[in-house]
Design an enzyme around this catalytic site. Structure first.
Site, PDB file in Angstrom:
ATOM      1  N   CYS A   1      -0.730  -8.731  -3.471  1.00 27.01           N
ATOM      2  CA  CYS A   1      -0.321  -7.552  -2.710  1.00 27.01           C
ATOM      3  C   CYS A   1       0.640  -7.880  -1.565  1.00 27.01           C
ATOM      4  CB  CYS A   1      -1.562  -6.814  -2.227  1.00 27.01           C
ATOM      5  SG  CYS A   1      -1.230  -5.076  -1.968  1.00 27.01           S
TER       6      CYS A   1
ATOM      7  N   ARG B   1       0.042   6.560  -1.046  1.00 24.13           N
ATOM      8  CA  ARG B   1      -0.282   5.191  -1.410  1.00 24.13           C
ATOM      9  C   ARG B   1      -0.776   5.162  -2.849  1.00 24.13           C
ATOM     10  NH1 ARG B   1      -0.502   1.883   2.600  1.00 24.13           N
ATOM     11  NH2 ARG B   1      -1.677   0.377   1.398  1.00 24.13           N
TER      12      ARG B   1
ATOM     13  N   HIS C   1      -6.199  -6.554  -6.257  1.00 26.44           N
ATOM     14  CA  HIS C   1      -7.229  -7.120  -5.380  1.00 26.44           C
ATOM     15  C   HIS C   1      -8.500  -7.129  -6.185  1.00 26.44           C
ATOM     16  CE1 HIS C   1      -5.052  -6.689  -1.613  1.00 26.44           C
ATOM     17  NE2 HIS C   1      -4.641  -5.526  -2.035  1.00 26.44           N
TER      18      HIS C   1
HETATM   19  N1  GLN Z   1       0.922  -3.451   3.392  1.00 29.08           N
HETATM   20  C1  GLN Z   1       1.355  -3.534   2.043  1.00 29.08           C
HETATM   21  C2  GLN Z   1       1.457  -2.180   1.373  1.00 29.08           C
HETATM   22  O1  GLN Z   1       0.877  -1.241   1.805  1.00 29.08           O
HETATM   23  C3  GLN Z   1       0.427  -4.451   1.276  1.00 29.08           C
HETATM   24  C4  GLN Z   1      -0.956  -3.893   1.181  1.00 29.08           C
HETATM   25  C5  GLN Z   1      -1.989  -4.815   0.694  1.00 29.08           C
HETATM   26  O2  GLN Z   1      -1.888  -6.043   0.781  1.00 29.08           O
HETATM   27  N2  GLN Z   1      -3.050  -4.215   0.228  1.00 29.08           N
HETATM   28  O3  GLN Z   1       2.131  -2.028   0.388  1.00 29.08           O
END
Ligand code: GLN
Length: 255
Positions: free
Chosen positions: A96, A130, A193
């Site tokens: 990520c 998101r 993740h």
């Molecule tokens: N901050 C980054 C995003 O929102 C990565 C997020 C994360 O590592 N979960 O895309």
């Protein structure tokens, strides 16, 4: 024959460690230990010098935009050594936020975060929502589906690079291309993740095998382990999501 040994470098676990990325380290260690391969883990804090020539496997975890900003300057300092490591076949699993940072840049609402530029890919913050959901992939690196969880604002364009997998359920790199993550030399970059490796033992073994082969300069056949429980869990997730369409939640969530 002497016991084989791997040295695993965990980069900045205090800053880049979301949703159990640390579990990936536990999994690597355990699957090495079960095969009598010694696994030493070195955790690097932000000011620690890193000697990449001592490392066989590097883990770069996920982080919020804020944390990514904090590691940015440090990454610029280690950039050339990191690049050399990757170009010489060094094994990396980047998750990520860490995945985004291997690319050229990540454009956030608060400006651009320069990446390491090791892989030619780019990330922009999505304007609307998101991408948060479970995710299931088909990957050339695993005979089982690859399963995990994703939560990212960034949309990544991997250009002509090879994806880590094809999305069966979930959003993946940008919610449109149908692909997830990237494979570059012995690097896997992914939004999964979860943690990724305990859920996907074949991916864990792929990393161990590549790291041993690079270190010892020979083809390595890893001893088979009893993965019945892992396979059952994997099959359960696959059956739960296959054929369904993911609807990423439209919510402001802190990452
Ligand atoms: N901050 C980054 C995003 O929102 C990565 C997020 C994360 O590592 N979960 O895309």
């Amino acid at each position: 024959m002497d016991k084989r040994k791997l040295t695993i470098g965990h980069l900045y676990p205090d800053l880049l460690n979301l949703y159990g990325d640390r579990g990936n380290i536990q999994c690597l260690k355990k699957r090495c230990q079960w095969r009598e391969i010694e696994a030493e883990v070195i955790c690097y804090e932000i000011d620690d010098p890193i000697d990449f020539s001592k490392l066989d496997l590097v883990l770069l975890g996920g982080g919020s935009d804020r944390e990514q900003m904090l590691v940015r300057d440090k990454l610029q300092e280690i950039r050339e050594d990191f690049r050399e490591y990757v170009e010489s076949g060094g094994v990396v699993i980047a998750i990520c936020g860490g995945y985004q940072l291997l690319g050229n840049y990540y454009d956030t609402e608060d400006g651009r975060i320069e990446g390491l530029g090791i892989i030619d890919l780019e990330t922009e913050r999505g304007k609307d929502y998101r991408l948060i959901d479970n995710i299931v992939l088909e990957s050339e690196l695993s005979s089982m589906p690859v399963v995990g969880f994703e939560n990212h604002g960034g949309r990544t364009n991997i250009k002509n690079n090879r994806p880590f997998g094809k999305v069966i359920y979930g959003s993946g790199n940008d919610g449109k291309s149908g692909y997830e993550g990237v494979i570059y030399k012995n690097v896997i970059g992914t939004y999964l993740h979860g943690p990724l490796l305990p859920k996907n033992p074949e991916i864990c073994d792929y990393l161990i095998k590549k790291a041993l082969e690079r270190k010892y300069g020979e083809t390595i056949e890893l001893k088979k382990l009893d993965d019945r429980e892992e396979k059952e869990a994997n099959e359960y997730i696959y059956q739960r999501f296959k054929g369904k369409v993911s609807k990423p939640q439209n919510q402001e969530q802190l990452v």
